[in-house]
Every structure is written in structure tokens, then in C-alpha cells.
Design a protein around this motif. Sequence first.
Motif, PDB file in Angstrom:
ATOM      1  N   ASN A 169     -27.981   8.067 -34.043  1.00  0.00           N
ATOM      2  CA  ASN A 169     -27.000   8.653 -33.118  1.00  0.00           C
ATOM      3  C   ASN A 169     -27.733   9.185 -31.892  1.00  0.00           C
ATOM      4  O   ASN A 169     -28.962   9.283 -31.875  1.00  0.00           O
ATOM      5  N   ALA A 171     -28.239  12.026 -30.655  1.00  0.00           N
ATOM      6  CA  ALA A 171     -29.115  13.194 -30.799  1.00  0.00           C
ATOM      7  C   ALA A 171     -30.565  12.766 -31.021  1.00  0.00           C
ATOM      8  O   ALA A 171     -31.498  13.452 -30.595  1.00  0.00           O
ATOM      9  N   ALA A 198     -27.366  17.687 -39.792  1.00  0.00           N
ATOM     10  CA  ALA A 198     -26.417  16.584 -39.999  1.00  0.00           C
ATOM     11  C   ALA A 198     -25.878  16.040 -38.674  1.00  0.00           C
ATOM     12  O   ALA A 198     -25.709  16.805 -37.729  1.00  0.00           O
ATOM     13  N   GLY A 200     -28.134  13.514 -39.047  1.00  0.00           N
ATOM     14  CA  GLY A 200     -29.496  13.252 -39.510  1.00  0.00           C
ATOM     15  C   GLY A 200     -30.431  12.467 -38.609  1.00  0.00           C
ATOM     16  O   GLY A 200     -31.478  12.025 -39.081  1.00  0.00           O
ATOM     17  N   TRP A 202     -32.382  13.536 -36.175  1.00  0.00           N
ATOM     18  CA  TRP A 202     -33.673  14.223 -36.008  1.00  0.00           C
ATOM     19  C   TRP A 202     -34.497  14.072 -37.288  1.00  0.00           C
ATOM     20  O   TRP A 202     -35.695  13.794 -37.241  1.00  0.00           O
ATOM     21  N   MET A 236     -25.239  23.879 -46.322  1.00  0.00           N
ATOM     22  CA  MET A 236     -24.840  25.271 -46.078  1.00  0.00           C
ATOM     23  C   MET A 236     -25.219  25.659 -44.655  1.00  0.00           C
ATOM     24  O   MET A 236     -25.911  24.915 -43.951  1.00  0.00           O
ATOM     25  N   ALA A 238     -27.232  27.786 -41.802  1.00  0.00           N
ATOM     26  CA  ALA A 238     -28.620  28.253 -41.707  1.00  0.00           C
ATOM     27  C   ALA A 238     -28.700  29.733 -42.082  1.00  0.00           C
ATOM     28  O   ALA A 238     -29.686  30.180 -42.672  1.00  0.00           O
ATOM     29  N   GLU A 239     -27.650  30.492 -41.759  1.00  0.00           N
ATOM     30  CA  GLU A 239     -27.610  31.924 -42.092  1.00  0.00           C
ATOM     31  C   GLU A 239     -27.736  32.107 -43.606  1.00  0.00           C
ATOM     32  O   GLU A 239     -28.373  33.048 -44.084  1.00  0.00           O
ATOM     33  N   ASP A 255     -31.077  22.046 -33.898  1.00  0.00           N
ATOM     34  CA  ASP A 255     -30.115  21.448 -32.958  1.00  0.00           C
ATOM     35  C   ASP A 255     -28.707  21.954 -33.295  1.00  0.00           C
ATOM     36  O   ASP A 255     -27.716  21.251 -33.109  1.00  0.00           O
ATOM     37  N   MET A 256     -28.627  23.198 -33.815  1.00  0.00           N
ATOM     38  CA  MET A 256     -27.327  23.727 -34.269  1.00  0.00           C
ATOM     39  C   MET A 256     -26.371  23.904 -33.097  1.00  0.00           C
ATOM     40  O   MET A 256     -26.755  24.420 -32.048  1.00  0.00           O
ATOM     41  N   ARG A 257     -25.135  23.487 -33.315  1.00  0.00           N
ATOM     42  CA  ARG A 257     -24.098  23.701 -32.298  1.00  0.00           C
ATOM     43  C   ARG A 257     -23.608  25.130 -32.455  1.00  0.00           C
ATOM     44  O   ARG A 257     -22.690  25.426 -33.215  1.00  0.00           O
ATOM     45  N   LEU A 258     -24.287  26.035 -31.768  1.00  0.00           N
ATOM     46  CA  LEU A 258     -24.104  27.464 -31.993  1.00  0.00           C
ATOM     47  C   LEU A 258     -24.319  28.177 -30.666  1.00  0.00           C
ATOM     48  O   LEU A 258     -25.058  27.671 -29.815  1.00  0.00           O
ATOM     49  N   LYS A 285     -27.579  25.522 -26.480  1.00  0.00           N
ATOM     50  CA  LYS A 285     -26.314  24.993 -25.961  1.00  0.00           C
ATOM     51  C   LYS A 285     -25.827  25.904 -24.840  1.00  0.00           C
ATOM     52  O   LYS A 285     -25.665  27.113 -25.049  1.00  0.00           O
TER      53      LYS A 285
HETATM   54  C1  LIG Z   1     -25.409  18.366 -32.562  1.00  0.00           C
HETATM   55  S1  LIG Z   1     -25.182  18.354 -34.281  1.00  0.00           S
HETATM   56  C2  LIG Z   1     -26.817  18.059 -34.831  1.00  0.00           C
HETATM   57  C3  LIG Z   1     -27.192  16.617 -34.797  1.00  0.00           C
HETATM   58  C4  LIG Z   1     -28.492  16.369 -35.531  1.00  0.00           C
HETATM   59  N1  LIG Z   1     -29.620  16.985 -34.852  1.00  0.00           N
HETATM   60  C5  LIG Z   1     -28.780  14.901 -35.684  1.00  0.00           C
HETATM   61  O1  LIG Z   1     -29.842  14.466 -35.251  1.00  0.00           O
HETATM   62  O2  LIG Z   1     -27.954  14.169 -36.236  1.00  0.00           O
HETATM   63  C6  LIG Z   1     -24.968  20.041 -34.626  1.00  0.00           C
HETATM   64  C7  LIG Z   1     -25.006  20.372 -36.096  1.00  0.00           C
HETATM   65  O3  LIG Z   1     -25.129  21.789 -36.220  1.00  0.00           O
HETATM   66  C8  LIG Z   1     -24.436  22.150 -37.395  1.00  0.00           C
HETATM   67  N2  LIG Z   1     -24.248  23.599 -37.393  1.00  0.00           N
HETATM   68  C9  LIG Z   1     -23.467  24.352 -36.586  1.00  0.00           C
HETATM   69  N3  LIG Z   1     -23.589  25.659 -36.916  1.00  0.00           N
HETATM   70  C10 LIG Z   1     -24.484  25.721 -37.931  1.00  0.00           C
HETATM   71  C11 LIG Z   1     -25.038  26.786 -38.705  1.00  0.00           C
HETATM   72  N4  LIG Z   1     -24.687  28.043 -38.479  1.00  0.00           N
HETATM   73  N5  LIG Z   1     -25.927  26.471 -39.663  1.00  0.00           N
HETATM   74  C12 LIG Z   1     -26.289  25.197 -39.888  1.00  0.00           C
HETATM   75  N6  LIG Z   1     -25.791  24.153 -39.200  1.00  0.00           N
HETATM   76  C13 LIG Z   1     -24.907  24.413 -38.240  1.00  0.00           C
HETATM   77  C14 LIG Z   1     -23.171  21.314 -37.320  1.00  0.00           C
HETATM   78  O4  LIG Z   1     -22.552  21.242 -38.570  1.00  0.00           O
HETATM   79  C15 LIG Z   1     -23.752  19.977 -36.868  1.00  0.00           C
HETATM   80  O5  LIG Z   1     -24.122  19.223 -37.980  1.00  0.00           O
END
Ligand SMILES: C[S@@+](CC[C@H](N)C(=O)[O-])C[C@H]1O[C@@H](n2cnc3c(N)ncnc32)[C@H](O)[C@@H]1O
Length: 330
Positions: A169, A171, A198, A200, A202, A236, A238-239, A255-258, A285
Motif C-alpha cells: 500500500n 504507506a 496495520a 502492514g 511498513w 490492540m 498502542a496505549e 505511523d499511527m493515525r493519531l 499527522k
Molecule cells: C496510516 S495507517 C498505518 C499504515 C501502516 N503504516 C502500513 O504500512 O500499512 C494508521 C494505523 O494507525 C492505527 N491506529 C490509530 N490509532 C492507534 C492507536 N492508538 N494505537 C495503535 N494503532 C492505532 C490505525 O488502526 C491504522 O491501522
Amino acid sequence: MTHAIVTCSEYFTELALNELHRHHKHLTCIRQISPQHLFIKHSASFGQFTKPSKNKLPIYLHHAFPVHKNMPLDGSLDDLTRLREQAHDLCQGDFDVQARIVGDYPHTMLSVAQSIRRDHVLVANDLPQGRVLSLLIDGQCAYMGISWATQNLSPYNGGKMPSDEPVPNRAGLKMIESLAAFGIRLRPGSHALDLGAAPGAWTEVLRRRGLRVTAVAPQEMYPWLQADPDVSSYYMLAEDYLGQCDTVYDLIVNDMRLDARDSARLMVAYAQHLRADGIAIMTLKLRMHHRLSLMDHALRILRKAYKIIRVRQLVSNRREVTLYLRRRDF
Ligand SMILES: C[S@@+](CC[C@H](N)C(=O)[O-])C[C@H]1O[C@@H](n2cnc3c(N)ncnc32)[C@H](O)[C@@H]1O
């Protein structure tokens, strides 16, 4: 007096202009050709213009090349003949061609470039060695300049680093570009923690380089990564993984969307699980307004546990920047 085309992300045009003005007080933006391309004028030579960016790589600027000629176009076949004449007028000897088209134009990038030099058209993966004729066409006008590849901000067309490595993908391109841009060599056998892993890409890039990966994300990983014995997946947040993590990793990627500040706070908490001097790569982000203050705040948080080695808005980043960090001694 220098005229140049400067390239940046369409999402960060304003910040790229700020970055330019910070180094060059006497710079004028003549025209915004597209959200990614600025036509600028500067009182010094092109070498002086790019010097600050060569000494310290910029955050937002992707590419810059000088403009020595601009000519109106009408889309006819005659354009190709005139482009060829103008190009050969500008440069007699050996040169490669890097061409880009933005907006509507009836001729393709390849046909334009080939009309100038049939045998010296640089495709994405080629690294130019000598002189480059850079050309940007915006439909009605061609901007053309000749320079040594090493004089331009990036040797590559539009600043886009070449890669023919397949990725599952988009990313994945960010990870490949950040390894190249930051000059990071990964050691096979190292253990990486991938936060927000996810689906995956990276993890896939790290596995291909021989690393073992612990992948943390609430969503599922690609099936082939689920079946990989060197990928441990924790479905789960990351927290939540933080409370049960008892490993010290060689590398953390995130790469968390946070929210950028929350992501930075989590990175600081995870620093105890990174070996001394270990490195981290993360995206911040920056989707909201006040992106500069948001980024400053996140960087301030990160400095509690990390040295910030580089901040770069990569060509493959969208509304985000990528950071290269090294763990501080506690
Ligand atoms: C942009 S995607 C990552 C893509 C990934 N780097 C890849 O190569 O496929 C963002 C990911 O961050 C995850 N995410 C968002 N908040 C999170 C958290 N608090 N802890 C863990 N994962 C989190 C989302 O579920 C999503 O899978």
C-alpha cells in the motif's frame, strides 16, 4: 537575478513559501503555477539560492531548478519543434531531460522530452550524472532551465526519489523514502516495534530487510504477515500494549493515525522500550489548522526523550511530516 521553479506538497505550499522567505529575504513568488509548483524570482545566483538547502535539508521544499527561458505554448505539434529549438539554443553539449506537465496539455511528458532528446530522457529511476534540462509545462507556458544535476535541490525529477521496490500500500513508499532520505541502514536481525502497523506495508518493508517485527494495531495485518513467524501481532491500541510490553527494541516506527501531540506522548512513554541510542521513525499527522504550532508542540514533547535528527515532508507524505529520532540518554 535568478528565476526558478520550486516544488513542494500541495498541502504545504504556504509553509514551503515561509521556509523560502526565512532563508531569502529578497525572494518574490511571481506565480503559483499549481499548488505544487511556484515560479519565483531571487536577487542572487541559483547556486546561492539553493546553498542554505544544501547545508541543511529543508522540511517542505522538494525540488528547485533554474528557469532560463519561458515560452508560450498553444498545444500544436509546432510546440514540440519550438521546445526542441529553445532547448538546443540553451544547451549545446550533452544533457539529460527531466520534464513535468501540470494541467491540461495534449502532448505527453514522454513525447515532449523525446522531441528534445530522444536518447536522454530520464525515466523515474535514472539518476542524472551531468547537465539536466529541466522543463515544466503548465498547459499554456513552458519553463525551461539548464543546470548540473548536483546544483538542483534534488537530482530527481520533482524531487521524487526513485524506487521500484513493490509495496502492498501507499504507506510503504513513506518508509522506503524515509530510509533513503535519512540515510538509515537497517541491520538484519534487529527487532523493530511498529506502532499503528496495520495493514502492514511498513512491517513488510522492515521484514524484507531482515528485521523481526512486533506489530501493534487494532486492525488486522495482511494474511501473509499473520503467517510470518518473525512478525508478532498485537491487535490492540498502542496505549494498551504499553502496559504489557517487556521488550527493548532496536527501532521503533510509528505511523499511527493519531493527534500529533498524543502520538508524541506515546513515543516518549515507549522510549524506555528502545535501546540506548536506538532510533525511531514516525509520522506526525498535521491535518488541522495551526499546523506549525501543532508540530512545535509535538516536537517539544518528543525532545523529552529523543534527539530530533531530521524533520522532512517527504514527497510520499500527504498531510503529515516524517521524523527521524534518536533516543536520548536518560
Ligand atoms: C496510516 S495507517 C498505518 C499504515 C501502516 N503504516 C502500513 O504500512 O500499512 C494508521 C494505523 O494507525 C492505527 N491506529 C490509530 N490509532 C492507534 C492507536 N492508538 N494505537 C495503535 N494503532 C492505532 C490505525 O488502526 C491504522 O491501522
